[in-house]
Write an enzyme that holds these catalytic residues in place. Sequence first.
Site, PDB file in Angstrom:
ATOM      1  N   GLY A  40      39.053  31.235  45.096  1.00  0.00           N
ATOM      2  CA  GLY A  40      38.509  32.394  44.382  1.00  0.00           C
ATOM      3  C   GLY A  40      37.037  32.664  44.641  1.00  0.00           C
ATOM      4  O   GLY A  40      36.259  32.787  43.700  1.00  0.00           O
ATOM      5  N   ASP A  61      33.511  34.573  31.839  1.00  0.00           N
ATOM      6  CA  ASP A  61      33.907  35.342  33.022  1.00  0.00           C
ATOM      7  C   ASP A  61      35.263  36.010  32.754  1.00  0.00           C
ATOM      8  O   ASP A  61      36.006  35.592  31.865  1.00  0.00           O
ATOM      9  CB  ASP A  61      34.031  34.363  34.200  1.00  0.00           C
ATOM     10  CG  ASP A  61      34.119  35.006  35.567  1.00  0.00           C
ATOM     11  OD1 ASP A  61      33.079  35.096  36.236  1.00  0.00           O
ATOM     12  OD2 ASP A  61      35.231  35.389  35.972  1.00  0.00           O
ATOM     13  N   HIS A 121      35.784  28.204  40.135  1.00  0.00           N
ATOM     14  CA  HIS A 121      37.169  28.001  40.582  1.00  0.00           C
ATOM     15  C   HIS A 121      37.344  26.835  41.551  1.00  0.00           C
ATOM     16  O   HIS A 121      38.464  26.328  41.694  1.00  0.00           O
ATOM     17  CB  HIS A 121      37.713  29.267  41.265  1.00  0.00           C
ATOM     18  CG  HIS A 121      37.842  30.446  40.361  1.00  0.00           C
ATOM     19  ND1 HIS A 121      38.556  30.399  39.178  1.00  0.00           N
ATOM     20  CD2 HIS A 121      37.356  31.709  40.461  1.00  0.00           C
ATOM     21  CE1 HIS A 121      38.500  31.591  38.596  1.00  0.00           C
ATOM     22  NE2 HIS A 121      37.769  32.396  39.350  1.00  0.00           N
ATOM     23  N   ASP A 141      32.063  40.280  35.524  1.00  0.00           N
ATOM     24  CA  ASP A 141      33.237  41.081  35.895  1.00  0.00           C
ATOM     25  C   ASP A 141      34.035  41.552  34.679  1.00  0.00           C
ATOM     26  O   ASP A 141      35.053  42.224  34.816  1.00  0.00           O
ATOM     27  CB  ASP A 141      34.136  40.331  36.891  1.00  0.00           C
ATOM     28  CG  ASP A 141      34.325  38.868  36.565  1.00  0.00           C
ATOM     29  OD1 ASP A 141      33.861  38.420  35.499  1.00  0.00           O
ATOM     30  OD2 ASP A 141      34.948  38.159  37.377  1.00  0.00           O
ATOM     31  N   TYR A 180      31.275  42.311  40.394  1.00  0.00           N
ATOM     32  CA  TYR A 180      31.464  42.915  41.714  1.00  0.00           C
ATOM     33  C   TYR A 180      31.012  44.372  41.767  1.00  0.00           C
ATOM     34  O   TYR A 180      31.001  44.968  42.832  1.00  0.00           O
ATOM     35  CB  TYR A 180      32.923  42.710  42.152  1.00  0.00           C
ATOM     36  CG  TYR A 180      33.286  41.252  42.020  1.00  0.00           C
ATOM     37  CD1 TYR A 180      32.772  40.312  42.908  1.00  0.00           C
ATOM     38  CD2 TYR A 180      34.032  40.783  40.936  1.00  0.00           C
ATOM     39  CE1 TYR A 180      33.019  38.956  42.758  1.00  0.00           C
ATOM     40  CE2 TYR A 180      34.287  39.427  40.774  1.00  0.00           C
ATOM     41  CZ  TYR A 180      33.780  38.520  41.683  1.00  0.00           C
ATOM     42  OH  TYR A 180      34.011  37.175  41.515  1.00  0.00           O
TER      43      TYR A 180
END
Length: 377
Positions: free
Chosen positions: A151, A178, A143, A267, A306
């Site tokens: 980000g 992603d 990002h 993610d 995460y």
Amino acid sequence: MEESEEPADAGQSLPPVYIYSPEYVSVCDSLAKVPKRASMVHSLIEAYALHKQMRIVKPKVASMEEMASFHTDAYLQHLQKVSEDGDDDHPDSIEYGLGYDCPATEGIFDYAAAVGGATITAAQCLIDGMCKVAINWSGGWHHAKKDEASGFCYLNDAVLGILRLRRKFDRILYVDLDLHHGDGVEDAFSFTSKVMTVSLHKFSPGFFPGTGDVSDVGLGKGRYYSVNVPIQDCIQDERYYHICESVLKEVYIAFNPKAVVLQLGADTIAGDPMCSFNMTPVGIGKCLKYILQWELATLILGGGGYNLANTARCWTYLTGVILGKTLSSEIPDHEFFTAYGPDYVLEITPSCRPDRNEPHRVQQILNYIKGNLKHVV
């Protein structure tokens, strides 16, 4: 886990390069958004003894000059200053995207230089012919803009890696799997026909970064060299792979890349706090195998992820895919073993949430992309 009939890198005698050093992992562990994630990933790869089948290369730290191949001097100097002071309240920081999701914590410049240097090191290994595949699981921070953090990304190591690969390889394909749109990489190369960016991502009102609709195709000489695949919540392996394969098949024919940079943010995986896609590592692994069968120089990066245990599961499984190894379902005993409870297995089970991607809309998007790629020469 899914059986591999033959190694994904069949015909490639050189083992993959794995970017690693204890110091590098320690620095990456310090990122507040993913504390100790780098250690968890490496420890699980080590527990499965996959590191023994790869060439371990210690990363170099990126120099100011190397980072400035993309980022502005003013941004880098500011990042260095607030990093040394641990100053999260500097009046100029907002202008550079620092604060909120990119806090200016002490030592953040050293972290950024370490990650940038690791991806550049991996790219150089490919240039030198040391390997066909180079892996930096702690990279993939897609990002960051040239003069702005964004980000959780302070430095765009993916862009730095692509720029290094361009020293040898004429046309580079960047593929971003992603959950979030790879906006920083797309923006960096939106005006060139030498780098094609392909991003599969969640696209929904209010969802970060809010860009990457199918109509976003690049600018100027780079028009039609940005490919965006907007996806809705709860997609599962089979449909995701169908979309990915359909797009990459057309991209490969149209663009004829000479090297690939692949961002594999975890993610997208079921159980991630983002609670969006409903993927498993097996689905991402099929996409990875599809790219590896091109047998091009391939730089593999991490990214988001995460749920730390699931991210380690995912990237360890994908390392196995690269090596053509089927891994035992049972997580081996190691330092972070207790994080994998209550079942202590490598597999991840998708949830029961219904897929919101309607087949006719998916086909419309694929047809639109196929039409755009006819303009690529």
